[in-house]
Design an enzyme around this catalytic site. Structure first.
Site, PDB file in Angstrom:
ATOM      1  CG  HIS A 183      41.538  90.235 -32.953  1.00 51.55           C
ATOM      2  ND1 HIS A 183      42.887  90.150 -33.168  1.00 51.55           N
ATOM      3  CD2 HIS A 183      41.149  91.317 -31.680  1.00 51.55           C
ATOM      4  CE1 HIS A 183      43.656  89.969 -31.797  1.00 51.55           C
ATOM      5  NE2 HIS A 183      43.036  90.863 -31.632  1.00 51.55           N
ATOM      6  CD  GLU A 184      38.268  92.080 -30.431  1.00 54.17           C
ATOM      7  OE1 GLU A 184      38.151  91.696 -29.949  1.00 54.17           O
ATOM      8  OE2 GLU A 184      38.808  93.218 -31.014  1.00 54.17           O
ATOM      9  CG  HIS A 225      38.853  87.897 -28.305  1.00 55.76           C
ATOM     10  ND1 HIS A 225      39.921  87.236 -27.354  1.00 55.76           N
ATOM     11  CD2 HIS A 225      40.554  88.947 -28.833  1.00 55.76           C
ATOM     12  CE1 HIS A 225      41.362  88.380 -27.881  1.00 55.76           C
ATOM     13  NE2 HIS A 225      40.859  89.432 -28.286  1.00 55.76           N
ATOM     14  CD  GLU A 249      45.423  89.122 -28.544  1.00 54.27           C
ATOM     15  OE1 GLU A 249      44.540  89.430 -28.005  1.00 54.27           O
ATOM     16  OE2 GLU A 249      45.217  90.696 -29.609  1.00 54.27           O
TER      17      GLU A 249
END
Lengths: 502, 502
Positions: free
Chosen positions: A267-268, A271, A297
């Site tokens: 997830h990170e 980003h 997101e």
């Protein structure tokens, strides 16, 4: 030749570097700073933040912006040029910064640090009443914020624009309502069909060191450049940029909860890939950042869910995972593992929710904060409204406020309004972007199945990442997908294809 | 009541926080920052440094300082009060900052980053000629710096005052000359008496992990507070302060060179203890830092050498060390180990030198930089002058410039002058302070032998550390020791007692 724009870029650089330094102060506090230094760090951040605020609201910047804008017009620089985009974005930000008085910011900062303390106490006491008076004032401050602006249709709009410029309540509310209507029956169907005793393979102890090594191998394979970034451990995972060559992510590892470290890492990383992919020529300006929280997101969700929780992904990576954890996983089949990481469950806590129910958690919060801002809902009635919606949408009921309205920090640290839409916006967008990518990269699933993620990453680099903040969210969607705007269908298709097939 | 002083403290705080942030930028670059971000980090540091410089030279600060000084006088605040000391120290610094023009600082920064690059190339090519033209300009810049000031006896004095305010060439030159005269015969005597084949126990592989654990156990026992600091790995060890509760040290570990990590850790811990011991009430001001480089070095040296390389220290710690490295050390006796860590050797490289010959390396550099500044020595003749002094003082001859005049970064990164006196100043002072402490703590050796270092640390806290920069070096010596000023005798006594006894 473009004298004023050069001057503006020079000014922009100073702001950019100071923002970068503030990011480092944050990163260091979360990773390696001795905890006893928290108070001192707060003062350092306040000092630097004050200097930055002063420079962002300096009337000389206003004059420079007007002159630069004129230069853009006189030279017929096109809308998509770096120069025109820079003027546009900086003017918008300057307007916001000038409208919000320094006195208000100081009041808000002071209030928010007190509120955070009260929230921690309330959480421990499992009692909303402890923080209620603070939250009432937060609501007043949020409404005050909105009134610094004019020309809005809905009082929540200026708050949404703080993180997702380009979107308003009038667009999001019907979209979210429709999504909720589709999700409620879909979730019931999935739950009815889903194996009532999901595979227990994740309920084991996975050694921390191996989880981290496996995670880093995955990140490298997906295209995270460890020469321009790093991963560290923190209590709450996040991604942060200090420079074009310095984008850092963090994760946390629970030995008895395998999914946490891996999926938070991916997830990170999503980003981070966004920030790492921005055109280097935009560095040193406000354009060198993702264009909105929702679009950001969409990238973390795309990599975490659409890629990282997909079957093709694990067809490639599961054998590798088994070599990392032979004792734990050698007897678990790929379908069982796949089901385990995609189990749907009605639950109380947003951050632990599965891909499908997650949006319900978000929509509840979005609806509640909109109602708080309009006055349709009173702060004192918030916990009951929360319980009511959880009963209705998710069929679960918090035993106390810490499992309910106190669970997320957002309202207790910042303003009410604009805090949650980005998550579901991101989910919807992730599917819209992925669908376009898949159309243009016809055998994308097959590529993923063979461990080739570079075409997907290149597509995202070319169509999304490199633009930074040159375009706002809606503009970027048109540019990247050719669609008129945000579309729900690709996401609904994606969900029903993935979860309908169970 | 003390309105102007309050205002001054408020102003001082901003400077203090910005300095702290600059320290974090440095620390992060040396520890965890992706190396690809070096250029961006340079810009961040330049941006913040520029803002700080502007605030330090703002004429409004000058007015505020005058007003505050008047307030000190009107209220008869004593010399040693925090308020009078703050005015004194800030006025001194303001005077320096105002005398050195911004244009000069920019020229110097630009020049020094070019020179550092040239130095790296010169080192690789083992050829001073590569960097010679740069160093000529550095000398011109150094002389220019001196001429911003007036009222000096020697052109090196303003440069020495940058790091060791209170000392001048006229005081240091005779002291260092005397020390050299005493050291030359002492070293010959020691080398003649010393075992010609020193114990080989250090020439083994000591696993990195165990070295680090042992080092951290030692640091904790000596009084380093890991709640207010930490230790990380870097290419070059250093100590740095971000706040009263945030003092960090770094070390480096070589598996085949056991002394390096341990003694560099203890050395940096000495610097850290000084900073950690400063009175909390001085925080947020220029007084919350060690008073000079030489005094700082006295603390790193005291802990590293007088304590860390002493027999009582190892009488206590050697059994623990043996439990960390049973395979490597179980057959080595304490006397052999003690001799191994205290072996004297004529050598070429300052940073590898033993306690005794180390000062000769420093005095050579001090003499050479003084001669360069006066013009008695030309840059082109520097390498030969270097070789000549090494032949004469140490009886060794560099094979090429990288073993000679290129070995230290100091002249190639900053100015010429004031760069080296602190090391020998620190050695001399460490013995002077320790002698006083030992007089007041009569059984200090016995305490160390039993692992009790807290009385020594308390003595240093009370007599040195807590004062921060309230007093300059010479004032602090009088206060802590009762001596008139810097005295060479305690150091000579210490050396001849320690090394004469071999």
């Amino acid at each position: 030749m473009l004298e004023k724009i050069s001057e503006l870029k020079f000014y922009a650089q100073e702001l950019y570097h100071l923002e970068s330094i503030l990011s480092l102060l944050f990163w260091d506090q979360a990773t390696y700073m001795p905890q006893a230094a928290a108070l001192a760090r707060g003062k350092q951040r306040a000092t630097l933040g004050g200097i930055l605020q002063q420079k962002k609201t300096d009337p000389r910047l206003g004059l420079l912006l007007s002159a630069a804008e004129q230069e853009v017009r006189q030279n017929n620089l096109p809308y998509h040029s770096n120069e025109a985009s820079l003027c546009r974005a900086m003017l918008r930000q300057y307007d916001i910064d000038r409208r919000v008085p320094a006195d208000y910011i100081n009041r808000m900062l002071e209030h928010s640090s007190k509120t955070e303390q009260a929230w921690l106490k309330a959480k421990e006491a499992q009692d909303f009443k402890v923080v209620e008076p603070f939250l009432s004032q937060t609501l007043a401050l949020s409404q005050e914020y909105a009134h610094f602006f004019s020309n809005w249709d809905h009082i929540a709009d200026p708050l949404i624009a703080r993180s997702d410029y380009g979107w308003t309540v009038s667009q999001l509310k019907p979209l979210f309502t429709k999504l909720r209507q589709e999700l409620l029956p879909l979730i019931s169907t999935v739950l009815a069909k889903q194996n009532q005793r999901p595979p227990a393979c994740l309920n084991q102890c996975f050694p921390k060191k191996d989880q981290l090594s496996f995670g880093e191998e995955i990140l490298a394979k997906l295209g995270f450049d460890f020469e321009r970034g790093r991963q560290d451990l923190t209590a709450h995972p996040f991604a942060i940029k200090m420079a074009h060559e310095d984008v850092r992510i963090t994760t946390r590892v629970a030995e008895d909860h395998f999914s946490e470290a891996l999926f938070s890492s991916i997830h990170e990383m999503g980003h981070a890939l966004y920030e790492l992919g921005i055109d280097k020529t935009l560095e040193g300006t406000i354009l060198h950042q993702g264009t909105s929280s929702g679009v950001h997101e969409s990238q973390s969700r795309l990599w975490e869910n659409i890629v990282g929780r997909s079957l093709p992904f694990w067809e490639y990576f599961y054998p590798l995972l088994q070599t990392y954890f032979p004792k734990e996983l050698s007897t678990t089949s790929l379908p069982d593992f796949y089901q385990a990481i995609n189990t749907v469950k009605r639950s109380l806590i947003r951050t632990n929710a599965d891909e499908l129910t997650y949006n319900l958690h978000v929509i509840i919060r979005f609806d509640l904060e909109v109602d708080l801002l309009t006055g349709a809902l009173k702060i004192k009635d918030l916990p009951e409204a929360w319980r009511e919606r959880y009963r209705e949408d998710l069929g679960v009921l918090p035993e106390h406020d810490s499992q309910g309205v106190l669970q997320d920090i957002h309202w207790y640290f910042d303003l009410i309004g604009g805090q949650f839409q980005c998550y579901t916006l991101g989910n919807i967008l992730s599917a819209q972007f992925f669908k376009t990518a898949a159309k243009q990269l016809p055998n994308l699933s097959e590529q993923m199945r063979t461990g080739n993620f570079s075409n997907l990453k290149n597509w995202l680099d070319q169509n999304i990442y490199r633009h930074g903040s040159k375009f706002d969210g809606p503009e970027l969607i048109r540019l990247a997908t050719g669609d008129e705007g945000l579309k729900l269908e690709p996401y609904l298709e994606y969900l029903s294809k993935k979860f309908g097939a169970h």
